[in-house]
Design an enzyme around this catalytic site. Structure first.
Site, PDB file in Angstrom:
ATOM      1  N   HIS A   1      33.068  42.425  38.099  1.00 51.46           N
ATOM      2  CA  HIS A   1      31.767  41.893  38.518  1.00 51.46           C
ATOM      3  C   HIS A   1      30.619  42.895  38.481  1.00 51.46           C
ATOM      4  CE1 HIS A   1      32.882  37.868  39.758  1.00 51.46           C
ATOM      5  NE2 HIS A   1      33.914  38.339  40.438  1.00 51.46           N
TER       6      HIS A   1
ATOM      7  N   GLU B   1      33.021  34.085  36.287  1.00 50.66           N
ATOM      8  CA  GLU B   1      34.438  34.489  36.281  1.00 50.66           C
ATOM      9  C   GLU B   1      35.068  34.509  34.884  1.00 50.66           C
ATOM     10  OE1 GLU B   1      36.027  35.952  38.532  1.00 50.66           O
ATOM     11  OE2 GLU B   1      34.947  35.435  40.368  1.00 50.66           O
TER      12      GLU B   1
ATOM     13  N   HIS C   1      39.113  44.023  40.668  1.00 50.46           N
ATOM     14  CA  HIS C   1      38.418  42.873  40.093  1.00 50.46           C
ATOM     15  C   HIS C   1      36.910  42.970  40.344  1.00 50.46           C
ATOM     16  CE1 HIS C   1      37.395  38.665  39.258  1.00 50.46           C
ATOM     17  NE2 HIS C   1      36.887  38.575  40.463  1.00 50.46           N
TER      18      HIS C   1
ATOM     19  N   SER D   1      38.706  41.929  34.168  1.00 45.54           N
ATOM     20  CA  SER D   1      39.607  42.631  35.085  1.00 45.54           C
ATOM     21  C   SER D   1      41.056  42.213  34.860  1.00 45.54           C
ATOM     22  CB  SER D   1      39.192  42.361  36.541  1.00 45.54           C
ATOM     23  OG  SER D   1      39.341  40.998  36.853  1.00 45.54           O
TER      24      SER D   1
HETATM   25  N1  HBI Z   1      35.293  34.209  47.799  1.00 45.19           N
HETATM   26  N2  HBI Z   1      35.427  36.403  48.488  1.00 45.19           N
HETATM   27  C1  HBI Z   1      35.337  35.511  47.497  1.00 45.19           C
HETATM   28  N3  HBI Z   1      35.295  35.955  46.206  1.00 45.19           N
HETATM   29  C2  HBI Z   1      35.176  35.083  45.175  1.00 45.19           C
HETATM   30  O1  HBI Z   1      35.118  35.512  44.004  1.00 45.19           O
HETATM   31  C3  HBI Z   1      35.115  33.716  45.454  1.00 45.19           C
HETATM   32  C4  HBI Z   1      35.179  33.300  46.800  1.00 45.19           C
HETATM   33  N4  HBI Z   1      35.136  31.992  47.083  1.00 45.19           N
HETATM   34  C5  HBI Z   1      34.982  30.981  46.040  1.00 45.19           C
HETATM   35  C6  HBI Z   1      34.900  31.541  44.676  1.00 45.19           C
HETATM   36  N5  HBI Z   1      34.985  32.800  44.465  1.00 45.19           N
HETATM   37  C7  HBI Z   1      34.717  30.748  43.411  1.00 45.19           C
HETATM   38  O2  HBI Z   1      35.938  30.431  42.822  1.00 45.19           O
HETATM   39  C8  HBI Z   1      33.874  29.507  43.461  1.00 45.19           C
HETATM   40  O3  HBI Z   1      34.497  28.533  44.257  1.00 45.19           O
HETATM   41  C9  HBI Z   1      32.475  29.749  43.856  1.00 45.19           C
HETATM   42 FE    FE Z   2      35.497  37.124  41.092  1.00 38.15          FE
END
Ligand code: HBI
Ligand code: FE
Length: 399
Positions: free
Chosen positions: A262, A302, A257, A321
Site C-alpha cells: 500500500h 487491492e 502487506h 505483496s
Molecule cells: N480493514 N484494517 C483493515 N485493512 C484493510 O485492508 C481492510 C479492512 N477492512 C475492509 C477492507 N480492507 C476491504 O476489503 C474493503 O472491504 C474496504
Molecule cells: Fe490491503
C-alpha cells in the site's frame, strides 16, 4: 448503547429562531455534543444547522425530529449510528478527524483470537506478541505519534524474506509509480531487508508527499469504517507481522502487506486523490452502496492492474505483496477487463484464492474520474467535501 445522531434543519434568519429550536431539543431532555452552522445554499438568509447528540433509542431521535418540524425547515435525520429502525435516515459518519478514534475497538478480527487455520493459531508466544502490538492501536488517539516497536530478530527475518522475494520482482511487475517511490522509501524511511520500517516514520513521509497519514489498527475494520478513513486521507495500517512459519503467506493484512503493497502508492498524488474519492463516496452511504464501493476498492487498491505503454503492470497492494499472485496476475491465465465502475461494483470475488478476473485502469486520473461519476449516481441526499485546513467534512447542498 447510545445512538450517535446528527439532525439537520434550516431556519430563516430572525432573532431567537435558533433559541426556539434548541429549546425544543432541550424539552426532549437531550444534551448536544456538537452544533455546526453555515449559510444555506438553497435560500438566501436561511441558515443550515447540524446538531449532534447521543440518543437513548430510536424513539427519542424521532421525537426530536418531530418537535423541530413546526419551527424549522427541512428537518432531516442525517445520521443515527447505523440504527436499523431509522433506516430511512443516513448512517452516521465521521465529520472530524478525531471521530476516527471511535473505530479503534470495533475490529472484526483481533490478534488475540486467530482463526483455527491461521499459521500462528497454536503459537501462544505469537498470540501474546500480537496482543502487545495491537494494544497500541486500541488506545491510539488522533494526533499522537505512532509508538515505536522494537521488532524481534525473528520478526525482522520474516520481513527480510518477504522483502527480498518481492523487491526482486518489482522491476518487471510493479507499475512505474510504485517503482518511482520505492527508492525514496529506502532512502528516507529505513526500507531494507534488515529492519522493519516504523509506521510513524512512514506516516510522516506520506504526509509530505500527499497528505496521507497512517493510523495503527488492531485488525480488519468493517468496510464502512475502513473506507470512511480514506475520506480523511487516513489509511488504517496493521503493525504486527505474519507468523514466521510461513513468510510468504498471510490470510490477513500485516505490516509487510501495508508497507510493501500500500504505502508506495499512497505517496503518489493521483493515486491519493483516487483513494480519497472512494472514501468520500462512502460517507453516509447505504449498506448496499458500501458493498459496491468495497468491491471497487478490492479491484483497484487491492487487486488493480494498469496499462503502461504496451505493458500491463500491478498497482494493487494485494498483488504487490504476494509473491505468487504478482506472477500470476500478469500471466495469460486470468481474465482481464476494462475498469468500468458500474460493472466492477457487481463482480463477485474470492477472498482466499487468486482472482479469476482483474480490471485494467488506463491511469489513476482516469480511474478517479470514473469513480467520481459512479459516486454521483449513488443515492445520497447530500454531497461532501473534505476541508484539509480543518481536517473535517463539509456537507454541501441537500440534493
Ligand atoms: N480493514 N484494517 C483493515 N485493512 C484493510 O485492508 C481492510 C479492512 N477492512 C475492509 C477492507 N480492507 C476491504 O476489503 C474493503 O472491504 C474496504
Ligand atoms: Fe490491503
Amino acid at each position: 448503547m447510545y445512538i450517535m445522531t446528527t439532525i439537520h434543519f434550516s431556519i430563516t434568519d430572525r432573532v431567537g429562531a435558533l433559541d426556539d429550536c434548541l429549546a425544543a431539543i432541550k424539552a426532549n431532555n437531550i444534551s448536544l455534543t456538537r452544533i455546526e452552522s453555515r449559510p444555506s445554499k438553497t435560500a438566501e438568509w436561511d441558515y443550515d444547522f447540524f446538531v449532534d447528540f447521543n440518543a437513548t433509542d430510536a424513539d427519542q431521535v424521532r421525537k426530536v425530529a418531530k418537535s423541530l418540524e413546526p419551527i424549522a425547515k427541512q428537518v432531516q435525520i442525517v445520521g443515527a449510528g447505523g440504527n436499523d429502525e431509522l433506516a430511512e435516515s443516513v448512517p452516521w459518519f465521521p465529520r472530524k478527524m478525531v471521530d476516527l478514534d471511535t473505530f479503534a475497538d470495533k475490529v472484526l478480527e483481533m490478534g488475540e483470537e486467530l482463526d483455527a487455520d491461521h499459521p500462528g493459531a497454536k503459537d501462544a508466544a505469537y498470540r501474546a506478541r500480537r496482543a502487545e502490538i495491537t494494544k497500541i492501536a486500541k488506545t491510539y488517539k488522533t494526533g499522537q505519534p505512532i509508538p515505536h516497536i522494537d521488532y524481534t530478530q525473528v520478526e525482522i527475518d520474516t520481513w527480510g524474506a518477504v522483502f527480498n522475494k518481492l523487491t526482486a520482482m518489482f522491476p518487471t511487475h510493479a507499475c512505474r509509480e510504485h517503482q518511482h517511490v520505492f527508492p525514496l522509501l529506502v532512502q528516507n524511511c529505513g526500507y531494507g531487508p534488515h529492519q522493519i520500517p516504523q509506521l510513524e516514520v512512514v506516516s510522516k513521509f506520506l504526509k509530505d508527499c500527499t497528505g496521507f497519514t497512517l493510523r495503527p489498527v488492531m485488525g480488519l475494520l468493517t468496510s464502512r469504517d475502513f473506507l470512511n478513513g480514506l475520506a480523511f486521507r487516513v489509511f488504517h495500517s496493521t503493525q504486527y507481522i505474519r507468523h514466521h512459519s510461513k513468510p510468504l503467506y498471510t490470510p490477513e493484512p500485516d505490516v509487510c502487506h501495508e508497507l510493501l503493497g500500500h504505502v508506495p502508492l499512497f505517496a503518489n498524488p493521483d493515486f491519493a486523490d483516487f483513494s480519497q474519492e472512494i472514501g468520500l463516496a462512502s460517507l453516509g452511504a447505504s449498506d448496499e452502496d458500501i458493498e459496491r464501493l468495497a468491491t471497487i476498492y478490492w479491484f483497484t487498491v487491492e487487486f488493480g492492474i494498469c496499462r503502461q505503454g504496451d505493458q500491463i503492470r500491478a498497482y494493487g497492494a494485494g498483488l504487490l505483496s504476494s509473491f505468487g499472485e504478482l506472477e500470476y496476475c500478469l500471466s495469460d491465465k486470468p481474465e482481464i477487463r476494462p475498469f468500468e465502475p458500474v460493472k466492477v461494483a457487481q463482480q463477485k470475488y474470492p477472498i482466499t484464492d487468486y482472482q479469476p478476473v482483474y480490471f485494467v485502469a488506463e491511469s489513476f486520473k482516469d480511474a478517479q474520474m470514473r469513480v467520481r461519476e459512479f459516486a454521483n449516481s449513488l443515492n445520497r441526499p447530500f454531497s461532501v467535501r473534505y476541508n484539509a485546513y480543518t481536517e473535517s467534512i463539509e456537507m454541501l447542498d441537500s440534493k
